[in-house]
Design an enzyme around this catalytic site. Sequence first.
Site, PDB file in Angstrom:
ATOM      1  N   ASP A 290       0.856  -1.183   0.000  1.00 52.29           N
ATOM      2  CA  ASP A 290       0.000   0.000   0.000  1.00 52.29           C
ATOM      3  C   ASP A 290       0.891   1.232   0.000  1.00 52.29           C
ATOM      4  O   ASP A 290       1.784   1.371   0.853  1.00 52.29           O
ATOM      5  CB  ASP A 290      -0.911   0.000   1.230  1.00 52.29           C
ATOM      6  CG  ASP A 290      -1.921   1.137   1.170  1.00 52.29           C
ATOM      7  OD1 ASP A 290      -2.885   1.027   0.399  1.00 52.29           O
ATOM      8  OD2 ASP A 290      -1.733   2.129   1.894  1.00 52.29           O
ATOM      9  N   LEU A 291       0.672   2.125  -0.953  1.00 51.81           N
ATOM     10  CA  LEU A 291       1.512   3.317  -1.051  1.00 51.81           C
ATOM     11  C   LEU A 291       1.173   4.297   0.062  1.00 51.81           C
ATOM     12  O   LEU A 291       0.001   4.556   0.341  1.00 51.81           O
ATOM     13  CB  LEU A 291       1.322   3.991  -2.409  1.00 51.81           C
ATOM     14  CG  LEU A 291       1.657   3.145  -3.639  1.00 51.81           C
ATOM     15  CD1 LEU A 291       1.494   3.965  -4.903  1.00 51.81           C
ATOM     16  CD2 LEU A 291       3.075   2.584  -3.559  1.00 51.81           C
ATOM     17  N   ASP A 333      -4.070   2.535  -5.252  1.00 55.87           N
ATOM     18  CA  ASP A 333      -2.659   2.613  -4.881  1.00 55.87           C
ATOM     19  C   ASP A 333      -2.239   1.358  -4.132  1.00 55.87           C
ATOM     20  O   ASP A 333      -1.327   1.395  -3.312  1.00 55.87           O
ATOM     21  CB  ASP A 333      -2.390   3.866  -4.041  1.00 55.87           C
ATOM     22  CG  ASP A 333      -3.219   3.894  -2.763  1.00 55.87           C
ATOM     23  OD1 ASP A 333      -4.118   3.054  -2.614  1.00 55.87           O
ATOM     24  OD2 ASP A 333      -2.963   4.771  -1.902  1.00 55.87           O
TER      25      ASP A 333
END
Length: 680
Positions: A290-291, A333
Amino acid sequence: MRVLTCLFGEHNLALVALAAILCIIGSFVSVQLFLRTINARGGSRFHWCFLASVCAGASIWATHFIAMLGYQPGVRVTFDATLTIVSAVIAIAGVGTGLMLSSLRNRWLAALCGGGTIGLAISAMHYVGMFAYRADGIVTWLPGYVAASLACAVVFGAVAIDRLRAHDGDRHPWLPTAFLVLAIVMLHFVGMAAFTVAPIAGFGSGPQSEVFVAMASAIAMAALLIVGTGLSTYLVEMRTRTDAQDRLHHIAMHDTLTGLHNRHSFNSELRRKSHRLSKGGPPFALIMIDLDRFKPVNDTLGHPYGDRVLKAVASRLRKAVREHDMVARIGGDEFAVLADGASDPIVVGHLAERIVEVLSRPFVIGGQSAEIGASVGITLTSDGAVDADALIQQVDVALYHAKEEGRGRHSFFDPSLTQKLLERRRLEADLRRACIREEFEVFFQPVLDTQSREFIGAEALVRWRSAERGMVSPAVFIPIAEELGLVNTIGGMVLDRACHEAASWPDHLMVAVNVSPVQMMGGRLATDIAQVLHRTGLAPHRLEIEITETALVADDELALRSLEEVRALGVKISLDDFGTGYSSLSYLHRFPIDRIKIDGSFVNKLPTDAGSASIVRAIAQLGASLNMQVTAEGIETDDQYSFVAEQGCGHMQGFLFNKPIDAKSAAKLFASGSSGRFAA
């Protein structure tokens, strides 16, 4: 048997072999075209029907004519050109009619009508061609063989179409091909057995074999050219269709932006690996990525820039993982990696560290720099049955723990972490409901003049009073609201309520409202503020919006335009938490800033910490030189108050004077006494 005697005793076997080869090749191609015609829809069916009927009719007619040339009746033979041509037309037209009937919805009716028509067309072609066959002798027909030939053509033709309709798969339909060959061959040779020629005395046979061989070769070449044209057209179309199907499959299984596998492809592969593992296959690791801080980049720099960052992320991930690992983008993302054969926690941990490291490097794209980072969750599989959905839940738990621990790190799944994730999910659901129910309240922390200790206004602070949880700290729900995209909703509500309450205060008091980077970069900040001021009746000069330095870093040009629009309304602008972020002095020079607020992390160490004292002193002097107001936050002791007052900080706020209070208490506090002075 008459048929075999006719075949082996009265034919040139070389020409019979040539006819047989042409029949097999023609039937092979024709059946493929038949199948394409039956499966076609709309106008393309007529195109394929025409191509198939020409190809099949030409090969059937050529097979018949070459085999006739191979017949040796012992007399001189000539051909009627008109009837010969008519026989070819009958073959083509009859096959085309039969093919259209073969597309009937009912399979048995299609076989009977379509296949039967094709069989009758072959028969009609054969006997019209035989009428064009002029032998200098006495011709006799055997009706039994004629009937048998017709029956063979119709029955085998119907069976060929029935088997073709029943065909299912990518293999060539060999059985329909065999039945079509039988229909053609049996019709011809059983029909030839029905034909006998008795020489007439006085008529010579004449040497014709060489001429007939040359004719047969020419007809075979012409027929093969027609069949080859049909085959090449079919192959080109199949290649085009295969390429299109491959492209559609790629689109269906890959993310259009990054080119990585998409969620559907990832889920399919995960289930396949899980099934293999339950059957004794190799273990694997599931890694979820997960960004961090991507949403602010997307909101402030725009979605096109965010898309370019995602492409760069995908490129780095491909290089970070092993060659045979599967990388997928499963959300906006969110990314995932399936590391096949990876079961050693140390090896997988090193892979996760490499992913975190490469994604923590700045992304410099189009002259802009974005620093996002990543959090990684990992779950390992072992021998035995494993459920794909359970693995996804496990890695989700591990990812949540990595983010809770401070982001920019990786975490392995542990059963004890499940409860934390469940609590997080419940909190997210409660927060969404809170926005719908408007459970948020606005509290106010008074701001005082340092010298006179008179109130100059207050800072608006949001509080969440949950029906189930009670009072929830902003430190808990604000980060979650940012992730869920609820900041605009909450921020707009706070702005509206703060201005509404401040409108009832004495006219000399102002209200400061925090504005998130998302609100500022959304392009509607000035419009929203103008609407709120009009609706509440608050004078613009009594409103002050507070921004952070991070809002200025992402896109300084957009931020400048937004703030200039706000300033044009008469609203003041304050730079909050100064000294904790990028602290570029160019911001103070370029942007329309009226106030600098010294972060409480420096104030709470005063006056004993030399470093904090130097920073506070420098900021106070900087504000004075730039003709800006300076406010010290977090004043809790008399010593802190005395120090900031000595350094020239014009305003202050903190627990020494007042904790944040609700709107009703704030109104009562500001209304008490004409001076609004805080008692020492």
